[in-house]
Scaffold this active site. Structure first.
Site, PDB file in Angstrom:
ATOM      1  N   ARG A 181     -18.972  27.778  46.485  1.00  0.00           N
ATOM      2  CA  ARG A 181     -18.490  26.620  47.236  1.00  0.00           C
ATOM      3  C   ARG A 181     -18.103  27.067  48.646  1.00  0.00           C
ATOM      4  NH1 ARG A 181     -20.646  23.810  44.030  1.00  0.00           N
ATOM      5  NH2 ARG A 181     -19.771  22.080  42.826  1.00  0.00           N
TER       6      ARG A 181
ATOM      7  N   GLU B 243     -20.535  19.599  53.942  1.00  0.00           N
ATOM      8  CA  GLU B 243     -21.833  19.314  53.308  1.00  0.00           C
ATOM      9  C   GLU B 243     -21.982  17.819  53.126  1.00  0.00           C
ATOM     10  OE1 GLU B 243     -22.526  21.421  49.691  1.00  0.00           O
ATOM     11  OE2 GLU B 243     -21.972  23.352  50.530  1.00  0.00           O
TER      12      GLU B 243
ATOM     13  N   HIS C  38     -27.472  24.028  49.826  1.00  0.00           N
ATOM     14  CA  HIS C  38     -26.845  23.796  48.501  1.00  0.00           C
ATOM     15  C   HIS C  38     -27.906  23.429  47.443  1.00  0.00           C
ATOM     16  CE1 HIS C  38     -22.868  22.629  46.365  1.00  0.00           C
ATOM     17  NE2 HIS C  38     -23.792  22.930  45.473  1.00  0.00           N
TER      18      HIS C  38
HETATM   19  C1  DGY Z   1     -22.782  22.513  40.634  1.00  0.00           C
HETATM   20  O1  DGY Z   1     -23.263  22.175  39.542  1.00  0.00           O
HETATM   21  O2  DGY Z   1     -21.578  22.650  40.795  1.00  0.00           O
HETATM   22  C2  DGY Z   1     -23.737  22.717  41.753  1.00  0.00           C
HETATM   23  O3  DGY Z   1     -23.092  23.151  42.892  1.00  0.00           O
HETATM   24  C3  DGY Z   1     -24.520  21.461  42.037  1.00  0.00           C
HETATM   25  O4  DGY Z   1     -23.687  20.394  42.140  1.00  0.00           O
END
Ligand code: DGY
Length: 319
Positions: A239, A268, A286
């Site tokens: 993240r 994002e 991402h």
């Molecule tokens: C997650 O599953 O957390 C990925 O980042 C995609 O959303």
């Protein structure tokens, strides 16, 4: 029996949508636009269940305005930092996620970012693509070798362990920091560090695999980047909130870090425009879990959780 009403906020895989249409009274947002706060609030009065992605934000303020109809939020994601869990739980709303099924896809992307950052993928691709490749020299585009190097992993959960397994194929020496030490069978020889600082001191490559929580926000800051060995490379597929992006830029611009590979950003979609001028930052939008296999598996896992819930059972991934 009346089928539960389900709102799917984004364009999930075809197989997922087919199964959802078979088993639920479903409304699918085929426009694939992120659900707004107003849409989530309205949906809470019209649906028994929502399958959202990390693009829908269930803040405390939004959840406070929910009607009592909504019973379950079955996330199509492993990360749940877009959900205020205490607020949802206080409203009696069940929350699930989709662990396990995206670990390999995300670990593959972390490997791509690590290799790309180490070997000048951004500049190399550009000079070939734009016809600027007009010379060659032994001193040209010399990168950092992964084989035999020390890899530091912060967060040795499912994705961290999947990445470690792939890195072993590159003969990397695996070190990790985790809230608790793994069993010998899970660690597979990886060396445990009981502090992040100790791990950073030896990590030629560092890869982040922990969730974004209040405790991990800004985890990689000026002081911690400074602890990495000179020439270190940082990879983030977890993240954006984990990294102080100004601190990362400072560490790259000063030459302390050699490169970074990023799939996640503080903002994002969009990312950080200040990164764009830096060829030693290899960036992707991402897409860690974005393989066909994994998208089907994530969708099915979210539906498995819903099926269990509406069958009166405890969903396998209840948070
Ligand atoms: C997650 O599953 O957390 C990925 O980042 C995609 O959303």
């Amino acid at each position: 029996m009346t089928k539960p009403r389900l709102w799917i906020t984004r364009r999930l895989s075809d197989a997922t949508l087919e199964r959802a249409e078979r088993d639920y009274d479903v409304v699918i947002n085929h426009a694939d636009t992120p659900g707004t706060a107003d849409e989530l609030i309205a949906a809470s009065a019209e649906f028994d269940a929502i399958i959202p992605c990390h693009s829908e934000h269930f803040s405390a303020d939004v959840v406070a305005q929910f009607s009592d109809r909504l019973k379950i939020v079955a996330n199509h994601s492993v990360g749940v930092d877009h959900c205020d869990l205490p607020s949802l739980k206080a409203r009696g709303i069940a929350i699930t996620n989709t662990p396990d099924v995206l670990s390999d896809a995300t670990a593959e992307l972390a490997m791509l970012l690590m290799l790309g950052a180490a070997r000048h993928a951004v500049a190399g691709d550009r000079i070939v693509r734009t016809g600027q490749w007009d010379s060659w020299s032994p001193a040209f585009m010399v990168g950092k070798q992964v084989t035999g190097a020390r890899l530091g992993i912060i967060g040795m959960g499912r994705v961290g362990r999947a990445f470690a397994a792939k890195a072993r194929g590159f003969d990397m020496e695996i070190h990790y920091y985790n809230r608790s030490e793994l069993s010998a069978s899970d660690a597979q020889g990886a060396v445990y560090h009981d502090s992040i600082e100790s791990l950073l001191g030896i990590a030629d490559f560092l890869s982040l695999h922990c969730p974004a929580t209040p405790e991990t926000t800004g985890l990689m800051n000026d002081a911690r980047f400074a602890l990495l060995p000179k020439g270190g490379i940082v990879v983030n597929t977890a993240r954006g909130a984990l990294v102080d992006e100004s601190a990362l830029l400072n560490a790259l611009q000063s030459g302390h870090l050699a490169a970074a590979g990023l799939d996640c950003f503080q903002v994002e979609p969009g990312g950080n425009p200040a990164f764009a001028a830096h060829d030693n930052i290899f960036m992707l939008p991402h897409i860690g879990s974005a393989t066909r296999t994994t998208r089907d598996a994530m969708g099915f896992r979210a539906l498995d959780n819903l099926d269990a819930f509406f069958a009166g059972k405890t969903p396998g991934d209840l948070l």
